[in-house]
Design a protein around this motif. Structure first.
Motif, PDB file in Angstrom:
ATOM      1  N   LEU A  69       0.138  10.045   1.274  1.00 43.60           N
ATOM      2  CA  LEU A  69      -1.212  10.198   0.759  1.00 43.60           C
ATOM      3  C   LEU A  69      -2.187   9.609   1.774  1.00 43.60           C
ATOM      4  O   LEU A  69      -2.178   8.404   2.040  1.00 43.60           O
ATOM      5  CB  LEU A  69      -1.336   9.476  -0.586  1.00 43.60           C
ATOM      6  CG  LEU A  69      -2.634   9.622  -1.360  1.00 43.60           C
ATOM      7  CD1 LEU A  69      -2.814  11.051  -1.872  1.00 43.60           C
ATOM      8  CD2 LEU A  69      -2.655   8.646  -2.534  1.00 43.60           C
ATOM      9  N   VAL A  70      -3.029  10.461   2.368  1.00 45.89           N
ATOM     10  CA  VAL A  70      -3.947  10.059   3.432  1.00 45.89           C
ATOM     11  C   VAL A  70      -5.362   9.990   2.868  1.00 45.89           C
ATOM     12  O   VAL A  70      -5.883  10.998   2.365  1.00 45.89           O
ATOM     13  CB  VAL A  70      -3.883  11.035   4.615  1.00 45.89           C
ATOM     14  CG1 VAL A  70      -4.933  10.679   5.665  1.00 45.89           C
ATOM     15  CG2 VAL A  70      -2.489  11.026   5.239  1.00 45.89           C
ATOM     16  N   LEU A  71      -5.989   8.814   2.964  1.00 43.52           N
ATOM     17  CA  LEU A  71      -7.321   8.599   2.421  1.00 43.52           C
ATOM     18  C   LEU A  71      -8.375   8.622   3.528  1.00 43.52           C
ATOM     19  O   LEU A  71      -8.089   8.304   4.686  1.00 43.52           O
ATOM     20  CB  LEU A  71      -7.389   7.258   1.689  1.00 43.52           C
ATOM     21  CG  LEU A  71      -6.397   7.050   0.545  1.00 43.52           C
ATOM     22  CD1 LEU A  71      -6.586   5.655  -0.043  1.00 43.52           C
ATOM     23  CD2 LEU A  71      -6.533   8.121  -0.521  1.00 43.52           C
TER      24      LEU A  71
ATOM     25  N   VAL B 233       0.829   5.268   1.249  1.00 45.30           N
ATOM     26  CA  VAL B 233      -0.621   5.446   1.194  1.00 45.30           C
ATOM     27  C   VAL B 233      -1.176   4.990   2.537  1.00 45.30           C
ATOM     28  O   VAL B 233      -0.976   3.841   2.943  1.00 45.30           O
ATOM     29  CB  VAL B 233      -1.252   4.652   0.037  1.00 45.30           C
ATOM     30  CG1 VAL B 233      -2.750   4.937  -0.046  1.00 45.30           C
ATOM     31  CG2 VAL B 233      -0.567   4.985  -1.286  1.00 45.30           C
ATOM     32  N   LEU B 234      -1.865   5.896   3.219  1.00 51.52           N
ATOM     33  CA  LEU B 234      -2.338   5.638   4.573  1.00 51.52           C
ATOM     34  C   LEU B 234      -3.861   5.730   4.614  1.00 51.52           C
ATOM     35  O   LEU B 234      -4.443   6.654   4.054  1.00 51.52           O
ATOM     36  CB  LEU B 234      -1.707   6.640   5.544  1.00 51.52           C
ATOM     37  CG  LEU B 234      -0.170   6.624   5.500  1.00 51.52           C
ATOM     38  CD1 LEU B 234       0.340   7.992   5.111  1.00 51.52           C
ATOM     39  CD2 LEU B 234       0.431   6.171   6.801  1.00 51.52           C
ATOM     40  N   MET B 235      -4.476   4.768   5.273  1.00 53.97           N
ATOM     41  CA  MET B 235      -5.938   4.696   5.329  1.00 53.97           C
ATOM     42  C   MET B 235      -6.320   4.009   6.628  1.00 53.97           C
ATOM     43  O   MET B 235      -5.473   3.385   7.291  1.00 53.97           O
ATOM     44  CB  MET B 235      -6.465   3.907   4.129  1.00 53.97           C
ATOM     45  CG  MET B 235      -6.007   2.455   4.095  1.00 53.97           C
ATOM     46  SD  MET B 235      -6.160   1.652   2.484  1.00 53.97           S
ATOM     47  CE  MET B 235      -4.725   2.329   1.637  1.00 53.97           C
ATOM     48  N   HIS B 236      -7.576   4.121   7.011  1.00 52.69           N
ATOM     49  CA  HIS B 236      -7.998   3.441   8.233  1.00 52.69           C
ATOM     50  C   HIS B 236      -8.294   1.972   7.965  1.00 52.69           C
ATOM     51  O   HIS B 236      -7.814   1.091   8.677  1.00 52.69           O
ATOM     52  CB  HIS B 236      -9.227   4.124   8.833  1.00 52.69           C
ATOM     53  CG  HIS B 236      -9.731   3.420  10.057  1.00 52.69           C
ATOM     54  ND1 HIS B 236      -8.966   3.288  11.197  1.00 52.69           N
ATOM     55  CD2 HIS B 236     -10.908   2.773  10.308  1.00 52.69           C
ATOM     56  CE1 HIS B 236      -9.647   2.606  12.101  1.00 52.69           C
ATOM     57  NE2 HIS B 236     -10.822   2.278  11.588  1.00 52.69           N
TER      58      HIS B 236
ATOM     59  N   PHE C   7      -0.414   1.400   4.450  1.00 51.38           N
ATOM     60  CA  PHE C   7      -0.647   1.103   5.858  1.00 51.38           C
ATOM     61  C   PHE C   7      -2.112   1.344   6.198  1.00 51.38           C
ATOM     62  O   PHE C   7      -2.738   2.273   5.676  1.00 51.38           O
ATOM     63  CB  PHE C   7       0.196   2.007   6.760  1.00 51.38           C
ATOM     64  CG  PHE C   7       1.671   1.731   6.737  1.00 51.38           C
ATOM     65  CD1 PHE C   7       2.203   0.641   7.421  1.00 51.38           C
ATOM     66  CD2 PHE C   7       2.539   2.568   6.062  1.00 51.38           C
ATOM     67  CE1 PHE C   7       3.561   0.395   7.418  1.00 51.38           C
ATOM     68  CE2 PHE C   7       3.902   2.334   6.049  1.00 51.38           C
ATOM     69  CZ  PHE C   7       4.416   1.240   6.727  1.00 51.38           C
ATOM     70  N   ALA C   8      -2.646   0.531   7.102  1.00 45.62           N
ATOM     71  CA  ALA C   8      -4.011   0.707   7.612  1.00 45.62           C
ATOM     72  C   ALA C   8      -4.064   0.188   9.036  1.00 45.62           C
ATOM     73  O   ALA C   8      -3.122  -0.448   9.537  1.00 45.62           O
ATOM     74  CB  ALA C   8      -5.021  -0.021   6.728  1.00 45.62           C
ATOM     75  N   GLY C   9      -5.190   0.441   9.693  1.00 47.70           N
ATOM     76  CA  GLY C   9      -5.448  -0.085  11.030  1.00 47.70           C
ATOM     77  C   GLY C   9      -6.738  -0.896  10.991  1.00 47.70           C
ATOM     78  O   GLY C   9      -6.870  -1.836  10.250  1.00 47.70           O
TER      79      GLY C   9
ATOM     80  N   THR D  80       4.824  -3.646  -0.139  1.00 47.44           N
ATOM     81  CA  THR D  80       4.388  -4.083   1.176  1.00 47.44           C
ATOM     82  C   THR D  80       3.097  -3.382   1.584  1.00 47.44           C
ATOM     83  O   THR D  80       2.957  -2.166   1.438  1.00 47.44           O
ATOM     84  CB  THR D  80       5.485  -3.796   2.222  1.00 47.44           C
ATOM     85  OG1 THR D  80       6.680  -4.492   1.835  1.00 47.44           O
ATOM     86  CG2 THR D  80       5.069  -4.267   3.594  1.00 47.44           C
ATOM     87  N   HIS D  81       2.147  -4.177   2.102  1.00 49.25           N
ATOM     88  CA  HIS D  81       0.886  -3.673   2.633  1.00 49.25           C
ATOM     89  C   HIS D  81       0.778  -4.177   4.068  1.00 49.25           C
ATOM     90  O   HIS D  81       0.798  -5.394   4.300  1.00 49.25           O
ATOM     91  CB  HIS D  81      -0.303  -4.184   1.816  1.00 49.25           C
ATOM     92  CG  HIS D  81      -0.334  -3.695   0.396  1.00 49.25           C
ATOM     93  ND1 HIS D  81       0.691  -3.941  -0.502  1.00 49.25           N
ATOM     94  CD2 HIS D  81      -1.260  -2.978  -0.279  1.00 49.25           C
ATOM     95  CE1 HIS D  81       0.379  -3.395  -1.668  1.00 49.25           C
ATOM     96  NE2 HIS D  81      -0.794  -2.806  -1.556  1.00 49.25           N
ATOM     97  N   ILE D  82       0.642  -3.257   5.024  1.00 50.13           N
ATOM     98  CA  ILE D  82       0.660  -3.634   6.436  1.00 50.13           C
ATOM     99  C   ILE D  82      -0.605  -3.169   7.130  1.00 50.13           C
ATOM    100  O   ILE D  82      -0.938  -1.977   7.105  1.00 50.13           O
ATOM    101  CB  ILE D  82       1.903  -3.066   7.150  1.00 50.13           C
ATOM    102  CG1 ILE D  82       3.179  -3.670   6.545  1.00 50.13           C
ATOM    103  CG2 ILE D  82       1.832  -3.354   8.649  1.00 50.13           C
ATOM    104  CD1 ILE D  82       4.453  -3.178   7.179  1.00 50.13           C
TER     105      ILE D  82
END
Length: 331
Positions: free
Chosen positions: A157-159, A232-235, A262-264, A278-280
């Protein structure tokens, strides 16, 4: 025993254990080969090649003051490691510039990504989508901002954290556009300024997710209730601080479903456990390090995830630790 593994005939004409029994003793505790027990110079024969097992990679911020050549090493690393696919977590261009400079930035990214063999899925970052014009350019190039896909019963899932893009004053736009030039002249001063201007450990105040997007995410989660895992992927790391309202709603929609986020964005690595999940926050892949006086989390890397029956197994591959088949550092 793996059906694709064929063991060669032993040189001495028989496989025996330390007690002198041949390998066909039904009481032998070692792995079975073609219905018979086999002892040999191996620890076990449970080779991990389940058809539902796969590996993918994450690559993080190139910009936010790109350091030349680092992201290119990340692309070379992906080509060496051969993931099924890769996901880039946003900030590919410097952005915050006029339309011609933004177009030139995307042309540069096209050249950098051209050697990549694996499919690459994109997450929009705040340097990529920073106003209405840059949003339209993203849509004309990439077709959609938030999106999802499913692979081997795993949901991705890309936000879009710039929905809608923020309204910046001309002065703020100018300052952001000039940051790379300032950094070239005085990188330490820019690092100090960037560090102190944003609450990097708190909720990202620039983030925005529309009601339409959040409802879409809730619907996707409901429609894919049978998956074995959700990523779940987000910036921006929206779980930090008190957490963005969108993350609370997505967690509610997920219920007790196992998931990883995951985020950056922050350019500094940090992993936390929230309610058993886990949240990275990834470090950069070329973007400016924002914590120069604290080495914790400061490394350029890609993140390697192997999905197995018990969930994801996560490793971080630092770019300086990889060499090619000739023993050369990545260019």
């Amino acid at each position: 025993m793996n059906p694709h593994l064929a063991l060669g005939d032993p040189a001495d004409g028989g496989v025996t254990d330390a007690g002198g029994h041949d390998g066909h003793d039904s009481h032998d505790s070692h792995d079975s080969h073609d219905g018979a027990n086999v002892r040999g110079p191996w620890t076990h024969l449970r080779i991990a090649d389940d058809p539902d097992r796969f590996s993918f990679a994450l690559i993080s911020d190139r910009t936010g003051i790109a350091r030349p050549g680092v992201f290119e090493r990340g692309i070379a690393a992906l080509n060496l490691l051969r993931p099924a696919f890769a996901i880039q977590l946003g900030d590919l261009i410097e952005g915050y510039a006029d339309d011609d400079e933004v177009a030139a930035g995307w042309d540069e990214v096209d050249r950098i990504l051209a050697p990549l063999d694996a499919p690459l899925f994109l997450v929009p970052g705040n340097h990529d989508v920073f106003d209405a014009a840059s949003r339209d350019r993203w849509l004309s190039r990439h077709g959609r901002l938030h999106h999802h896909f499913r692979y081997k019963d795993v949901l991705f899932l890309v936000l879009d954290c710039q929905d809608p893009p923020p309204e910046l004053s001309p002065r703020a736009r100018e300052a952001l556009a000039n940051l790379p030039g300032y950094a070239a002249r005085d990188p330490e001063a820019v690092r100090r300024m960037v560090e102190t201007s944003i609450d990097w450990e708190g909720t990202q105040t620039m983030a925005a997710l529309s009601e339409e997007q959040i409802a879409w995410a809730e619907g996707v989660i409901a429609e894919n209730a049978d998956v074995r895992w959700t990523f779940v992927l987000m910036h921006m790391p929206l779980w930090q601080g008190e957490g963005h309202p969108a993350v609370h709603r997505i967690r509610t929609a997920l219920g007790g479903r196992p998931h990883t986020m995951f985020a950056g964005h922050v350019h500094n690595y940090k992993a936390v456990d929230i309610d058993g999940n886990t949240h990275i926050r990834l470090g950069p892949t070329g973007g400016l390090w924002v914590k120069p006086h604290d080495d914790t989390g400061n490394f350029d890397h890609i993140t390697w995830i192997t999905m197995e029956a018990d969930g994801p197994h996560i490793a971080n591959v630092t770019l300086e630790g990889l060499r090619d088949a000739q023993g050369r550092p990545l260019a």
